[in-house]
Design a protein around this motif. Sequence first.
Motif, PDB file in Angstrom:
ATOM      1  N   MET A  74       0.812  -1.439  -0.004  1.00 12.01           N
ATOM      2  CA  MET A  74       0.027  -0.115  -0.030  1.00 12.01           C
ATOM      3  C   MET A  74       0.730   1.365  -0.197  1.00 12.01           C
ATOM      4  N   TRP A  75       1.962   1.183   0.789  1.00  7.09           N
ATOM      5  CA  TRP A  75       2.689   2.552   0.940  1.00  7.09           C
ATOM      6  C   TRP A  75       3.453   2.767  -0.598  1.00  7.09           C
ATOM      7  N   SER A  76       3.754   1.558  -1.047  1.00  4.52           N
ATOM      8  CA  SER A  76       4.493   1.553  -2.512  1.00  4.52           C
ATOM      9  C   SER A  76       3.774   2.303  -3.451  1.00  4.52           C
ATOM     10  N   LYS A  77       2.331   2.217  -3.462  1.00  4.34           N
ATOM     11  CA  LYS A  77       1.354   2.966  -4.450  1.00  4.34           C
ATOM     12  C   LYS A  77       1.518   4.268  -4.083  1.00  4.34           C
ATOM     13  N   PHE A  78       1.523   4.805  -2.826  1.00  2.00           N
ATOM     14  CA  PHE A  78       1.424   6.106  -2.395  1.00  2.00           C
ATOM     15  C   PHE A  78       2.536   6.810  -2.503  1.00  2.00           C
ATOM     16  N   ARG A  79       3.762   5.988  -2.554  1.00  2.00           N
ATOM     17  CA  ARG A  79       4.852   6.838  -3.112  1.00  2.00           C
ATOM     18  C   ARG A  79       5.236   6.740  -4.611  1.00  2.00           C
ATOM     19  N   VAL A  80       4.479   5.972  -5.355  1.00  2.00           N
ATOM     20  CA  VAL A  80       4.446   6.385  -6.719  1.00  2.00           C
ATOM     21  C   VAL A  80       3.596   7.605  -6.934  1.00  2.00           C
ATOM     22  N   LEU A  81       2.304   7.639  -6.196  1.00  2.00           N
ATOM     23  CA  LEU A  81       1.642   8.785  -6.569  1.00  2.00           C
ATOM     24  C   LEU A  81       2.251  10.206  -6.070  1.00  2.00           C
ATOM     25  N   GLN A  82       3.237  10.122  -5.040  1.00  2.00           N
ATOM     26  CA  GLN A  82       3.984  11.310  -4.417  1.00  2.00           C
ATOM     27  C   GLN A  82       4.829  11.608  -5.656  1.00  2.00           C
ATOM     28  N   LYS A  83       5.338  10.706  -6.436  1.00  2.00           N
ATOM     29  CA  LYS A  83       6.386  11.099  -7.292  1.00  2.00           C
ATOM     30  C   LYS A  83       6.047  11.549  -8.844  1.00  2.00           C
ATOM     31  N   ASN A  84       4.677  11.326  -9.101  1.00  2.00           N
ATOM     32  CA  ASN A  84       3.897  11.636 -10.194  1.00  2.00           C
ATOM     33  C   ASN A  84       3.425  12.857 -10.091  1.00  2.00           C
ATOM     34  N   LYS A  85       4.026  13.840 -10.998  1.00  2.00           N
ATOM     35  CA  LYS A  85       3.460  15.199 -11.012  1.00  2.00           C
ATOM     36  C   LYS A  85       2.295  15.621 -11.350  1.00  2.00           C
ATOM     37  N   THR A  86       1.547  14.816 -12.165  1.00  2.00           N
ATOM     38  CA  THR A  86       0.228  14.986 -12.336  1.00  2.00           C
ATOM     39  C   THR A  86      -0.563  14.661 -11.147  1.00  2.00           C
ATOM     40  N   ALA A  87      -0.319  13.580 -10.433  1.00  2.00           N
ATOM     41  CA  ALA A  87      -1.221  13.445  -9.266  1.00  2.00           C
ATOM     42  C   ALA A  87      -0.868  14.310  -7.917  1.00  2.00           C
ATOM     43  N   ARG A  88       0.430  14.714  -8.049  1.00  2.00           N
ATOM     44  CA  ARG A  88       0.917  15.628  -7.103  1.00  2.00           C
ATOM     45  C   ARG A  88       0.495  17.064  -7.132  1.00  2.00           C
ATOM     46  N   TYR A  89       0.529  17.764  -8.358  1.00  2.00           N
ATOM     47  CA  TYR A  89      -0.051  19.071  -8.496  1.00  2.00           C
ATOM     48  C   TYR A  89      -1.122  19.077  -9.476  1.00  2.00           C
ATOM     49  N   GLY A  90      -1.437  18.371 -10.408  1.00  2.00           N
ATOM     50  CA  GLY A  90      -2.774  18.619 -11.243  1.00  2.00           C
ATOM     51  C   GLY A  90      -4.201  18.243 -10.556  1.00  2.00           C
ATOM     52  N   ILE A  91      -4.125  17.052  -9.762  1.00  2.00           N
ATOM     53  CA  ILE A  91      -5.387  16.534  -9.120  1.00  2.00           C
ATOM     54  C   ILE A  91      -5.622  17.896  -8.235  1.00  2.00           C
ATOM     55  N   PRO A  92      -4.742  18.331  -7.187  1.00  2.00           N
ATOM     56  CA  PRO A  92      -5.307  19.308  -6.421  1.00  2.00           C
ATOM     57  C   PRO A  92      -5.611  20.703  -7.132  1.00  2.00           C
ATOM     58  N   MET A  93      -5.133  20.835  -8.300  1.00  2.00           N
ATOM     59  CA  MET A  93      -5.317  22.068  -8.968  1.00  2.00           C
ATOM     60  C   MET A  93      -6.882  21.747  -9.577  1.00  2.00           C
ATOM     61  N   LEU A  94      -7.005  20.677 -10.100  1.00  2.00           N
ATOM     62  CA  LEU A  94      -8.454  20.381 -10.746  1.00  2.00           C
ATOM     63  C   LEU A  94      -9.541  20.645  -9.547  1.00  2.00           C
ATOM     64  N   LEU A  95      -9.134  19.885  -8.470  1.00  2.00           N
ATOM     65  CA  LEU A  95     -10.277  20.015  -7.413  1.00  2.00           C
ATOM     66  C   LEU A  95     -10.241  21.614  -6.850  1.00  2.00           C
ATOM     67  N   LEU A  96      -9.190  22.337  -6.759  1.00  2.00           N
ATOM     68  CA  LEU A  96      -9.314  23.775  -6.506  1.00  2.00           C
ATOM     69  C   LEU A  96     -10.096  24.574  -7.478  1.00  2.00           C
ATOM     70  N   ILE A  97      -9.924  24.502  -8.647  1.00  2.00           N
ATOM     71  CA  ILE A  97     -10.940  24.886 -10.005  1.00  2.00           C
ATOM     72  C   ILE A  97     -12.233  24.643  -9.795  1.00  2.00           C
ATOM     73  N   VAL A  98     -12.580  23.170  -9.610  1.00  2.00           N
ATOM     74  CA  VAL A  98     -13.841  22.885  -9.571  1.00  2.00           C
ATOM     75  C   VAL A  98     -14.571  23.223  -8.340  1.00  2.00           C
ATOM     76  N   GLY A  99     -14.018  23.091  -7.326  1.00  2.00           N
ATOM     77  CA  GLY A  99     -14.676  23.308  -5.813  1.00  2.00           C
ATOM     78  C   GLY A  99     -14.712  24.873  -5.720  1.00  2.00           C
ATOM     79  N   GLY A 100     -13.736  25.820  -6.499  1.00  2.00           N
ATOM     80  CA  GLY A 100     -13.935  26.989  -6.526  1.00  2.00           C
ATOM     81  C   GLY A 100     -15.144  27.604  -7.177  1.00  2.00           C
ATOM     82  N   SER A 101     -15.464  26.893  -8.354  1.00  2.00           N
ATOM     83  CA  SER A 101     -16.783  27.301  -9.044  1.00  2.00           C
ATOM     84  C   SER A 101     -17.843  27.049  -8.550  1.00  2.00           C
ATOM     85  N   PHE A 102     -17.953  26.002  -7.376  1.00  2.00           N
ATOM     86  CA  PHE A 102     -19.261  25.686  -6.866  1.00  2.00           C
ATOM     87  C   PHE A 102     -19.190  26.717  -5.799  1.00  2.00           C
ATOM     88  N   GLY A 103     -18.205  26.886  -5.118  1.00  2.00           N
ATOM     89  CA  GLY A 103     -18.257  27.851  -3.973  1.00  2.00           C
ATOM     90  C   GLY A 103     -18.546  29.455  -4.441  1.00  2.00           C
TER      91      GLY A 103
END
Length: 111
Positions: free
Chosen positions: A1-30
């Motif tokens: 399980m930790w190995s999958k988490f470390r892979v996601l931490q190294k992936n730039k899309t997962a590390r920066y892209g997903i939070p950015m998309l959440l911020l944009i979508v959540g911001g529009s609803f807000g």
Amino acid sequence: MWSKFRVLQKNKTARYGIPMLLLIVGGSFGLREFTQIRYDAQKIQRKLDPSLEARIKAQNNPVTLEEEYEKLKEVNLDNWKNIRGPRPWEDSREFQEQQHKLQAARQAKEL
């Protein structure tokens, strides 16, 4: 399980892209919710007392062009005086008294 988490931490899309998309979508609803609150508050403030609203509607008689023309015919536009208003730094009461005195003096000279 930790190995999958470390892979996601190294992936730039997962590390920066997903939070950015959440911020944009959540911001529009807000923003939508906040603007809806604003418009609801404006609707509440616009509501008038029913008696006041009835009086306002009673006063709004349609004015015709002919009626306004007849009013302007009665006004004497040949004898008018241009009176300067007070400047922002001048005392308006004092200035008005001075203007009334000047106007009275001019009328006394004419008679």
